[in-house]
Write an enzyme that holds these catalytic residues in place. Structure first.
Site, short mmCIF file in Angstrom:
data_model
loop_
_atom_site.label_atom_id
_atom_site.label_comp_id
_atom_site.label_asym_id
_atom_site.label_seq_id
_atom_site.Cartn_x
_atom_site.Cartn_y
_atom_site.Cartn_z
N CYS A 50 -26.47 -61.22 83.56
CA CYS A 50 -25.07 -60.83 83.68
C CYS A 50 -24.53 -61.11 85.09
CB CYS A 50 -24.91 -59.35 83.37
SG CYS A 50 -25.41 -58.89 81.71
N ARG A 127 -23.49 -60.49 74.48
CA ARG A 127 -22.67 -61.38 75.30
C ARG A 127 -21.59 -62.00 74.40
NH1 ARG A 127 -25.52 -61.36 79.78
NH2 ARG A 127 -27.79 -61.30 79.65
#
Length: 213
Positions: A50, A127
């Protein structure tokens, strides 16, 4: 207090509304009317994949802004966690995060947008990336697995392609980039098919014609 609509989103339908707290203050979907919005989720703050994605979005933020597109991040973490993570990215990588990040502790936005997938994680958003057009319509959804980071370059390319399609009433072929030929909508009547060969396009068959812009 968050206020989101119920139901999973679908392409070419209104994006679920939201009114949320972020690292830049309160934000609602209505705030982005007249602009494109890329809403993207990540599993958790302080995770390595991330971090690379947020750095990538931050470096491309000016490019997106020049395309009339804002960025809005989300994870199932608090504003305080977001702020601490942003500071860590600045201190360790020299990159400032210029876009807001949603505080979604109650998972309301994540649930409304289908970011929580059974089996992926009970309390983490996958995601997911959502492209919302200036009219508030959901135009594209892209999902990645937990283990692999997204391609920001592909998001720039996809946004460019959608804006080109909207402006010119055309489609774009696989891997299209600016300067490549675009696809002309196929004819829908026998009369239009008969005319197609003489319309000046690069026509391979009645259903497949391209042109340059």
């Amino acid at each position: 207090m968050s206020n989101v609509s119920v139901g999973l989103p679908r392409i070419n339908e209104p994006a679920p509304a939201f009114n949320v707290k972020t690292t830049h203050g309160e934000r609602s979907l209505a705030d982005y009317k007249g602009k494109w919005l890329i809403l993207f989720s990540h599993p958790a703050d302080f995770t390595p994949v991330c971090t690379t994605e947020f750095i990538g979005f931050a470096k491309a933020a000016d490019q997106f802004k020049a395309m009339n597109c804002e960025l809005l991040g989300l994870s199932i973490d608090s504003i305080y966690s977001h702020l601490a993570w942003m500071q860590s990215i600045k201190n360790n990588f020299g990159v400032e995060i210029p876009f807001p990040i949603i505080d979604d502790i109650k998972m309301e936005v994540a649930q409304a947008y289908g970011m929580i997938h059974p089996g992926a994680a009970d309390t983490q958003a996958v995601r997911a990336t959502f492209f919302i057009d200036p009219n508030g319509t959901l135009r594209a959804m892209v999902y990645y697995p937990m283990s692999n980071g997204r391609s920001i370059d592909e998001f720039v390319r996809l946004l460019t392609a959608m804006q080109t399609s909207d402006a010119n009433q055309v489609a774009t072929p696989a891997g299209w980039t600016p300067g490549c030929d675009v696809i002309v909508p196929p004819p829908k009547t026998p009369e239009a098919i008969a005319k197609r060969m003489g319309e000046g396009y690069d026509t391979k068959d009645w259903y497949f014609s391209t042109k340059s812009l």
